[in-house]
Design an enzyme around this catalytic site. Structure first.
Site, PDB file in Angstrom:
ATOM      1  CG  PHE A 248      -1.762  -1.225   1.382  1.00  0.00           C
ATOM      2  CD1 PHE A 248      -2.620  -1.675   0.395  1.00  0.00           C
ATOM      3  CD2 PHE A 248      -1.660  -1.975   2.542  1.00  0.00           C
ATOM      4  CE1 PHE A 248      -3.353  -2.834   0.552  1.00  0.00           C
ATOM      5  CE2 PHE A 248      -2.386  -3.146   2.710  1.00  0.00           C
ATOM      6  CZ  PHE A 248      -3.238  -3.576   1.708  1.00  0.00           C
ATOM      7  NE  ARG A 330       0.076  10.655  -8.100  1.00  0.00           N
ATOM      8  CZ  ARG A 330      -0.309  10.165  -9.278  1.00  0.00           C
ATOM      9  NH1 ARG A 330      -1.599  10.033  -9.560  1.00  0.00           N
ATOM     10  NH2 ARG A 330       0.574   9.827 -10.193  1.00  0.00           N
ATOM     11  CG  PHE A 364       2.029   9.094  -4.216  1.00  0.00           C
ATOM     12  CD1 PHE A 364       2.917   8.317  -3.509  1.00  0.00           C
ATOM     13  CD2 PHE A 364       2.520  10.191  -4.903  1.00  0.00           C
ATOM     14  CE1 PHE A 364       4.275   8.620  -3.479  1.00  0.00           C
ATOM     15  CE2 PHE A 364       3.879  10.512  -4.868  1.00  0.00           C
ATOM     16  CZ  PHE A 364       4.751   9.718  -4.162  1.00  0.00           C
ATOM     17  CD  GLU A 732      -1.722   4.872  -6.437  1.00  0.00           C
ATOM     18  OE1 GLU A 732      -1.032   5.366  -5.538  1.00  0.00           O
ATOM     19  OE2 GLU A 732      -1.588   5.166  -7.642  1.00  0.00           O
TER      20      GLU A 732
END
Length: 782
Positions: A248, A330, A364, A732
Site C-alpha cells: 500500500f 499529487r 499518494f 489506487e
C-alpha cells in the site's frame, strides 16, 4: 519431443479448446491457494541458514533534542548479543533519503521524532535483541517539538519549498463571481496496517556482496541503498522479492532502512542477518499517509456553476522529505477531481513536524486533494439549494477543457458513467425515499451521495515511467517470465502471465513467474502509482513480440509459407498452406531450438506522451485518467453519532479488463480501505509526540461487519490510449470511492437543518465527529 509433464494437459485435449487463462478471462490469483493453505512463503517464513542473527533497534525516549550521552555497555554484555552498531559504524553512505537527504540510517546525534532508532543490536534470537536494546543508558537535551501542521505553518517549518499551480486570473474571477464560500477541512493520515510487517533477510556472498530478501515494493532502491551504505558497487548486491503480505505504499521507500541495517551487520560479521519489526515497532517507526489541512475560497453562480477557486493545501510530512514533494504535488493535481474551474490557484506546503516521516500510501496524496474538492462541491450545492449530484454533473469537465496544470481533457465519458450509475442504483427515487424517512424519524437520519473519481495514471516523476521484463521459452514449450513489478497481493503476476499466455495463445499453466530480482531485470521502478500492470505487462509483451518475430521468421522459411499463413492457436502453431497443419507448441519450439533460433528476450517499455515542467507548473503529467463513481447510503443516530453504511454501488472504469475477477477484488478492497481511512482509522499522538495508536487494540481498521452491501460493475469501454490491450490501471483509484461515504455522512448531518447548513466534518468521521457535525447543524439551522 520425448517427454511431456503430467502437470500439463495433453496436446490432444488442448487443441480442442481455447487456451486457458488468456488475458481478459477471470482467473484466480496465482498464489490464492497458497495464501489459503499457508504454503505461500514470505521472508519471515524462509528457512534460516546456520548462524543467522536477529536485529532490533534501540529507540529514542524523547521527541526532539540532542543526545548528550550514549552508554551501550550493558547492551553489549547482554545475553546473546553479538554486535552493536551506531551511525559511526556504517562504512559508506549514512543518509538513505530516497530523493532528498534527511533520513540518517540511525540517529546522527539529533533526535527528530519519538522512537527514532539510535543504535542497533544483533543477537542470537529476536527476543534477546529486544531485551538488550532496553538496557541502553541515554541522556538528552530536549527541545520543544513541532507536532502539528498549524505549528509548522506558524514557525515556517518545511521539509521542501512550496509549489503553486495556477490557471487564469483567480482574484478577478472570485470578485466577479455572484456567490462565494470559504471553508476548511482537516483529514488525518492512515496506518498502512499490512498483514506482513517490515522484514529483510540478508545473506553475505563469497565475493563480499549481499543477497537481500526483502518485503519491498522497490527492490532496485533497496539494492542501491544497501550498496551505498556498504560502500560497494551496485552489482555486488542482489535483491529478491517473491511476494509481500501487503504494501500500500508503506514498502516503497521505507523498507530500505531495515535491509540496510541488516546488511551492515552481515558485512561486519559475515553471517546471515534477519531484521523484522514487530507490529508495535512497525507502527511507531514507519511513516503513514500524510495528514492534510485545506482551506479554500470558491466562487460560483446561482445554479452552482463554478467560477474560480483559491485553495491552500498543507501536508504533514514528518521530520524529513521522503516522497512528500511528489505526494503534495499529487494532492494539488487532484484537487479539481472531475470538475472544471475556469480559474484556479492551488498552493501546496510541505510541513515539517517532529513525527515519523510520512510516506507513500495508496493514492499518494490524490485522495487527500480529492476529498477537499468533493467537500467544495457539496458545500456549493447546499449553498444554492440543489441536489449535489445535479451540481456535480453540471460542473464536469468537457472535452477540450484544460486542468489547472495545463493537461487537456481528451477522453472523458464521466457524465455518461455517473448517469448510468445513478440509474442503476436508483439514485433519485432513493433520494425521495430518504427525504420521507428523515421526516418520519426524529433521531435517525439517512444520507446519500454519488461522487466521481478522476485519477491520473503515471508517475509524476517522468523517468520512473519505464519497465523491463525477461522471457525464456524452454524446449518443452514451458515459459519462464520475470519482470520488474512486485507482487503484494494485487494480482500483478497473474495479469502479466495472462498477457504472455495471450501473446503465444498457450495455457497459463505453462508459464512460471519467478520472484522479482534485480539480477534478472535491472534498474526497476517501484511498484506504485497504479502503474504495475501498465508498465510491466507492456514490457513482457515487448519481449514476447521479439521472440514471436524470430519464431515466425523461422517458420516461414522452414515450412515455405507466407508470414500471414502462420498463427499461434490453442497451444499450437497452425501452418496454413494448401491444408492446415497443426504443430504442437512444444514440438515447434524444439524444432526452432534445433535450428538455432533464440528463445529468450528482454523486453522494455516507457510511457509515451507524458511531460511536466514543474517550474512552469504546466504539462501533461498523466498518460490517461482512470474514472469511476460510487453511491453510498448511510444511517446516523443523531443522539450518539453512531452510524452504519447501508449500501454502496460502484461503477468503475478499467478499460478492457485484463482479469475482471481480480479487478473487481481490487475495487472492493480499495473502497473498504478508503472508507476505513475516512471513518474508523484514527491516528493519534499524545502531547509529547508519542504515537498513541500503536497497535491493533487502539487503531481500528474496518472489519467484515463494517462493510456495506456492495455492488461493483465494470465500465466496459476500451482505453483511448494504447495501454496493454486498452486496459486501465486499477490499483489506487478505487480507494477514493470511500469519499462517497464521507459525503453521505455530511448529507445525513445536513438533513437536520433541511440541508441549509454545511456540516464541519473532519476525518476520520468517527461517531464523535459525526455527532459534533449533527449538533452544529442543529444549532445553526434553527
Amino acid at each position: 519431443m520425448s517427454y511431456q509433464s503430467s502437470l500439463l494437459a495433453p496436446y490432444s485435449e488442448r487443441r480442442q479448446r481455447p487456451a486457458k487463462g488468456r488475458s481478459g478471462q477471470s482467473l484466480a490469483h496465482d498464489s490464492a491457494h497458497k495464501h489459503v493453505s499457508g504454503e505461500a512463503v514470505y521472508v519471515d517464513d524462509m528457512p534460516e541458514l546456520a548462524r543467522t542473527l536477529h536485529v532490533a533497534v534501540g529507540k529514542s525516549s524523547i521527541t526532539c533534542g540532542q543526545i548528550t550521552q550514549l552508554d551501550l555497555t550493558a547492551v553489549r554484555s547482554a545475553e546473546g548479543v553479538i554486535d552493536v552498531i551506531t551511525l559511526d559504524d556504517v562504512p559508506g553512505e549514512k543518509d538513505i533519503g530516497p530523493v532528498f537527504k534527511g533520513d540518517p540510517l540511525l540517529a546522527d546525534g539529533r533526535i527528530e521524532f519519538h522512537g527514532q532508532p539510535i543504535f542497533a543490536v544483533a543477537a542470537e534470537s529476536f527476543e534477546q535483541a529486544k531485551r538488550a536494546v532496553a538496557l541502553a543508558k541515554v541522556d538528552y537535551q530536549t527541545d520543544t517539538p513541532i507536532l502539528t501542521i498549524a505549528a509548522a505553518l506558524q514557525q515556517n517549518a518545511f521539509v521542501r519549498p512550496a509549489h503553486v499551480m495556477q490557471k487564469g486570473d483567480v482574484e478577478a474571477a472570485l470578485q466577479q463571481a455572484p456567490k462565494m464560500l470559504t471553508g476548511e477541512l482537516y483529514n488525518k493520515g492512515q496506518e498502512h496496517f499490512y498483514l506482513e510487517g517490515q522484514v529483510s533477510y540478508v545473506v553475505p556472498t563469497e565475493d563480499g556482496g549481499m543477497k537481500v530478501y526483502t518485503s519491498s515494493q522497490h527492490p532496485t532502491e533497496v539494492q542501491k541503498l544497501v550498496a551505498e551504505v556498504l560502500d560497494v558497487p551496485i552489482n555486488y548486491v542482489q535483491t529478491e522479492v517473491r511476494r509481500m503480505g501487503g504494501g500500500f505504499g508503506g514498502k516503497e521507500t521505507q523498507a530500505a532502512q531495515w535491509a540496510c541495517l541488516a546488511a551492515v551487520f552481515a558485512k561486519r560479521l559475515k553471517r546471515p542477518i534477519k531484521m523484522r519489526l514487530d507490529r508495535q515497532d512497525d507502527m511507531q517507526l514507519t511513516g503513514k499517509r500524510h495528514d492534510f489541512y485545506g482551506r479554500y475560497r470558491v466562487g460560483f453562480d446561482a445554479q452552482g456553476k463554478l467560477c474560480a477557486a483559491d485553495i491552500e493545501l498543507a501536508g504533514k510530512c514528518g521530520y524529513s522529505p521522503d516522497l512528500s514533494d511528489a505526494i503534495v504535488d499529487r494532492a494539488m493535481f487532484h484537487i479539481d477531481n472531475a470538475y472544471h474551474y475556469p480559474a484556479m490557484r492551488v498552493l501546496g506546503q510541505r510541513c515539517k513536524t517532529n513525527t515519523v516521516s510520512n510516506t507513500a500510501f495508496r493514492g499518494f496524496g490524490g485522495p487527500q486533494g480529492m476529498l477537499i474538492g468533493e467537500g467544495i462541491l457539496d458545500d456549493v450545492a447546499r449553498a444554492v439549494g440543489r441536489d449535489p449530484l445535479d451540481v456535480r454533473l453540471e460542473n464536469l469537465y468537457q472535452l477540450g477543457d484544460s486542468t489547472h496544470y495545463g493537461q487537456e481533457i481528451e477522453d472523458f465519458p464521466m457524465a455518461e458513467l455517473m448517469t448510468n450509475l445513478a440509474s442503476q442504483c436508483e439514485y433519485y427515487s432513493r433520494r425521495r425515499a430518504i427525504a420521507d424517512f428523515n421526516q418520519q424519524h426524529r433521531f435517525k437520519k439517512r444520507g446519500l451521495a454519488l461522487t466521481p473519481v478522476k485519477f491520473g495514471i503515471s508517475f509524476t516523476i517522468q523517468f520512473l515511467n519505464q519497465a523491463g521484463a525477461l522471457v525464456h521459452i524452454y524446449t518443452d514449450g514451458s515459459i519462464h517470465l520475470n519482470h520488474g513489478g512486485t507482487e503484494m497481493g494485487q494480482g500483478l503476476f497473474t495479469k502479466v502471465a495472462q498477457v504472455v499466455a495471450n501473446e503465444f495463445d498457450v495455457d497459463i499453466d505453462t508459464i512460471q513467474v519467478s520472484a522479482t530480482a534485480t539480477d534478472k531485470v535491472p534498474n526497476t521502478s517501484p511498484t506504485a502509482a497504479s502503474s504495475g500492470t501498465d508498465l510491466n505487462a507492456k514490457a513482457a509483451q515487448n519481449a514476447c513480440l521479439t521472440i514471436k518475430s524470430r519464431l515466425l521468421d523461422f517458420a516461414q522459411q522452414h515450412y515455405g509459407v507466407s508470414r500471414e499463413a502462420l498463427r499461434f492457436c490453442n497451444n499450437h502453431l497452425v501452418v496454413s498452406a494448401e491444408q492446415e497443419t497443426w504443430v504442437t507448441f512444444a514440438d515447434f519450439i524444439q524444432l526452432a531450438y534445433q535450428n538455432r533460433v533464440s528463445l529468450s528476450s528482454t523486453g522494455y517499455y516507457s510511457t509515451p506522451k507524458i511531460h511536466y515542467n514543474r517550474d512552469q507548473a504546466n504539462g501533461r503529467p498523466f498518460f490517461y485518467y482512470a474514472l469511476g463513481a460510487s453511491c453510498s447510503e448511510v444511517e446516523v443516530d443523531t443522539l450518539t453519532g453512531e452510524y452504519k453504511v447501508l449500501r454502496t454501488d460502484i461503477l468503475h472504469d478499467v478499460g478492457r479488463s485484463l482479469n475482471p475477477a481480480i479487478d473487481i477484488g481490487q475495487i472492493e478492497g480499495g473502497f473498504v480501505q478508503g472508507m476505513g481511512w475516512l471513518t474508523s482509522e484514527e491516528l493519534s499522538w499524545d502531547e509529547q509526540g508519542r504515537l498513541a495508536s500503536n497497535a491493533a487494540a487502539n487503531y481500528k481498521i474496518p472489519t467484515s461487519i463494517d462493510v456495506p452491501a456492495m455492488s461493483v460493475t465494470l465500465w466496459d469501454k476500451a482505453n483511448s490510449e494504447e495501454t496493454i490491450y486498452r486496459s486501465k490501471a486499477v490499483g489506487e483509484p478505487p480507494l477514493m470511492h470511500g469519499i462517497s461515504v464521507w459525503c453521505a455522512l455530511r448529507d445525513a448531518a445536513a438533513s437536520v437543518a433541511n440541508y441549509r447548513v454545511n456540516p464541519p466534518l473532519n476525518t476520520p468521521a468517527t461517531p464523535e465527529q459525526v455527532l459534533n457535525a449533527v449538533q452544529y447543524c442543529q444549532e445553526h439551522g434553527a
